[in-house]
Scaffold this active site. Structure first.
Site, PDB file in Angstrom:
ATOM      1  N   LYS A  40       1.012  -1.018   0.006  1.00  0.00           N
ATOM      2  CA  LYS A  40       0.000   0.172  -0.020  1.00  0.00           C
ATOM      3  C   LYS A  40       0.919   1.104  -0.027  1.00  0.00           C
ATOM      4  O   LYS A  40       2.214   1.197   0.379  1.00  0.00           O
ATOM      5  CB  LYS A  40      -0.835   0.078   1.110  1.00  0.00           C
ATOM      6  N   HIS A  41       0.244   2.386  -0.486  1.00  0.00           N
ATOM      7  CA  HIS A  41       1.065   3.546  -0.350  1.00  0.00           C
ATOM      8  C   HIS A  41       1.243   4.287   1.192  1.00  0.00           C
ATOM      9  O   HIS A  41       0.172   3.633   1.891  1.00  0.00           O
ATOM     10  CB  HIS A  41       0.576   4.678  -1.200  1.00  0.00           C
ATOM     11  N   SER A  42       2.314   4.706   1.304  1.00  0.00           N
ATOM     12  CA  SER A  42       2.500   5.203   2.867  1.00  0.00           C
ATOM     13  C   SER A  42       1.321   6.337   3.061  1.00  0.00           C
ATOM     14  O   SER A  42       0.955   6.937   2.023  1.00  0.00           O
ATOM     15  CB  SER A  42       3.590   6.105   2.997  1.00  0.00           C
ATOM     16  N   ASP A  82       5.378   2.859  -3.265  1.00  0.00           N
ATOM     17  CA  ASP A  82       5.760   3.996  -3.630  1.00  0.00           C
ATOM     18  C   ASP A  82       7.017   4.171  -4.524  1.00  0.00           C
ATOM     19  O   ASP A  82       7.042   5.172  -5.149  1.00  0.00           O
ATOM     20  CB  ASP A  82       6.252   4.560  -2.091  1.00  0.00           C
TER      21      ASP A  82
END
Length: 660
Positions: A334-336, A345
């Site tokens: 998942k993205h930060s 990312d």
């Protein structure tokens, strides 16, 4: 002999692929059978916690038949006792000849906690039953539909019913208030979850540690304060006990793990073993196949593609499709939420880096070899940039014009490509020969570095000094707004970057679900592909441009790592990762020719088409059966990714490649 050996290896690899595929196909119906089996649904796990001062004897009976007799040591918990759901049971606990009874206990959930304690005031033994809430899974579909939005997951970083644990806070002699915050929430205050309670059950996020603070109901003094890293699917019991001199002891006790979570982890581990073996066999096959070890890449072979670049693109595209499809609902894919760096990312910066890399090769070919006029190159650059921007706008729809998102991935790529390519063409001199000496003495690199310094300087000025028009925000603010910084800058999401986008495009034309929305409780839209971040992406693309020149000649808190803002530290680190990755791939694939050309590289020749295909595939609603376990999410996300790969390979084999 070599031919027989190669044939034998190929036969073994084919058998292994078929077996792996068959096992993977059979796993899904096996999981469905296990999840829907009556034996799993009708069994309840019982855990006995002895918090008395001596060993306790526990007896569980139904009518005249005693089914379980067990001794539980003091200050410990028993093993799991499995009983039938819906039946009535009589439970007796004895400590030092003192007894406590529970009669006609009906077990209606999958878990029951029996808590044995000693009441200091009455000097009697107490036996209490604690019924934890159910975890979200396919066996409790009604729970998902009724309480998924109502029940709050404490410290939640992503919108998911997975990655959660359960915490039972129990105290039979006093009341308290519960305050929590996620360790990932930067500069956030403690949030009040409950007030004046003595028994509460909470769902806790397991992606990052959670800070818990318990305060007395009266004078608000601290009972206990802990930072806990919860494990997914585990039920925890936190006991509060007041001892002599009004001293409070706070004990955290893991009770048991949810059966579905255990099944999920076992299946996921098995699938990972199969996938790892498949990858290793593929590498062995590629390295032992016939290849020309004598041929090395040469800068003058302009008609040949840089295979390592196609392979790098393919790897980024596959990782992009897997992450956007859901990534198995693991936080690493998942993205930060705001500051930080994950695997996903670095995918977009990788594409930006490769764009600069490939344009350097294309510029050398067209300008120095084909002697294409600069005007024609500029016309082609503008045309491709416009096409990319319009294609990105089309992908963001269809929706109402008043809510059409303007920034996006392809829009960012088009702006970056337009500016960097124009600078490179403008400062190039096609009359000079392309040699090591001419490159070192040429003014093109010095001029472009000067332009990059001006671009980065302008970006830093806007970020750290531009504050006159940003109302209610401090100078150089890089936070997510919301509850960060005690809510002082609630409407300052993204600082100057967010303000510029909202001023130019309007709130309705930006990304409405940023990664910081859930954790920081923000209300403002924020676009990670906004206008200000395009400046640093131009610099990242220039780093790829520089790296390609080297290949063709053969060779923490000031600025946090933040993908949403495309901060300078994020660009430098992701550019370094892309540089190292491309170096390794170039050495292994183009220079040493260790691997034969395979289907994986074909994806890198059609990445725009691959991107559009995966965007529309992930918009289809996910079937309910794939929402219960990480393993089921993993199967679905891998299937989406592999479908994109197969379709892309088929289109490429038919000569259908989207070129812009």
């Amino acid at each position: 002999m070599n031919d027989k050996s190669a044939h034998f290896r190929m036969k073994c690899f084919t058998i292994f692929k078929c077996c792996s595929l068959l096992l993977s196909i059979l796993l899904i119906p096996v999981v469905i059978i296990l999840l829907t089996s009556d034996q799993l649904k009708d069994a309840a796990d019982i855990v006995v916690v002895n918090h008395a001062t001596a060993n306790a004897f526990i007896a569980i009976s139904s009518g005249l038949n005693t089914l379980y007799n067990r001794t539980v040591d003091r200050r410990t918990k028993s093993g799991i006792i499995r009983l039938k759901v819906g039946s009535k049971w009589n439970i007796t606990a004895a400590v030092n000849e003192k007894q406590a009874n529970l009669t006609n206990v009906t077990i209606s959930s999958s878990t029951l906690v029996l808590f044995i304690s000693h009441n200091r005031q009455t000097n009697q033994i107490e036996l209490n039953d604690i019924k934890p809430l159910e975890f979200f899974n396919i066996l409790t579909r009604s729970v998902i539909n009724t309480t998924r939005k109502q029940l709050r997951i404490v410290g939640a970083t992503y919108s998911s019913v997975l990655n959660i644990a359960q915490l039972i806070i129990y105290c039979n002699s006093m009341t308290y208030s519960v305050y929590v915050k996620s360790s990932k929430c930067h500069r956030c205050p403690y949030q009040n979850i409950a007030t004046d309670v003595n028994n509460i059950t909470l769902f806790m996020d397991t992606n990052y540690p959670i800070n818990i603070k318990l305060l007395r109901s009266g004078n608000k003094t601290t009972y206990c304060q802990q930072e806990i890293y919860f494990q997914e699917g585990v039920r925890y019991l936190m006991l509060l006990e007041i001892q002599e001199y009004n001293r409070t002891i706070c004990t955290l006790l893991p009770l048991l793990k949810d059966r579905l979570a255990t099944l999920d982890q076992g299946l996921t581990l098995f699938a990972c073993v199969i996938a790892t073996n498949y990858v290793l066999w593929s590498l062995v096959q590629a390295m032992t196949s016939d290849r020309n070890l004598c041929r090395q890449a040469n800068v003058n072979d302009v008609g040949n593609r840089v295979r390592s670049l196609d392979l790098f693109r393919s790897l980024c595209a596959i990782l992009m499709a897997f992450g956007d499809a859901g990534g198995g609902h693991y936080r690493h894919f998942k993205h930060s939420t705001w500051n930080g760096l994950t695997v996903i990312d670095i995918v977009f910066p990788g594409f930006i880096f490769m764009m600069g890399f490939s344009f350097s090769i294309s510029l050398y070919k067209r300008l120095y070899i084909m002697q294409t006029p600069k005007f024609s190159l500029m016309v082609d650059i503008i045309r491709r940039s416009i096409y990319l921007f319009l294609l990105g706008l089309a992908i963001n729809g269809p929706c109402q014009i008043s809510k059409w998102r303007i920034p996006g991935v392809l829009q960012r790529i088009s702006i970056t490509f337009l500016i960097l390519s124009s600078l490179a063409v403008w400062h190039s001199n096609k009359n000079e020969p392309f040699t090591r000496e001419s490159l070192l003495t040429s003014k093109i690199l010095r001029k472009m570095w000067l332009a990059m310094i001006l671009i980065i300087g302008f970006h830093c000025y806007i970020t750290f000094a531009f504050a006159a028009a940003v109302t209610d925000c401090p100078i150089g603010y890089l936070g997510p707004g919301g509850i960060s910084d005690d809510g002082e800058y609630y409407n300052c999401t993204g600082g100057a970057a967010g303000y510029i986008d909202r001023f130019l495009f309007g709130n309705n034309h930006l990304y409405s679900r940023p990664t910081c929305k859930l954790l920081y409780q923000t209300i403002q839209p924020f676009d990670p592909e906004g206008l200000l971040g395009s400046l640093t992406s131009i610099f990242l693309c220039f780093l790829g441009f520089q790296a390609s020149l080297g290949y063709m000649l053969h060779i923490g808190d000031l600025i946090p790592i933040n993908k949403n803002l495309w901060s300078l530290s994020f660009v430098l680190i992701s550019g370094g990762i892309a540089y190292i990755t491309q170096t390794i791939l170039y050495w292994a694939v183009d220079y040493k020719n260790l691997f034969v050309k395979g289907r994986l590289e074909v994806i890198g020749t059609n990445t725009v088409g691959f991107y559009i295909l995966h965007i529309y595939l992930i918009r289809f609603p996910r079937p309910f059966i794939f929402q219960s376990l990480h393993f089921m999410h993993l199967c679905y996300d891998v299937s989406i990714t592999m479908f994109c790969v197969k379709i892309s390979n088929f289109l490429s084999s038919q000569g259908i490649i989207l070129r812009i």
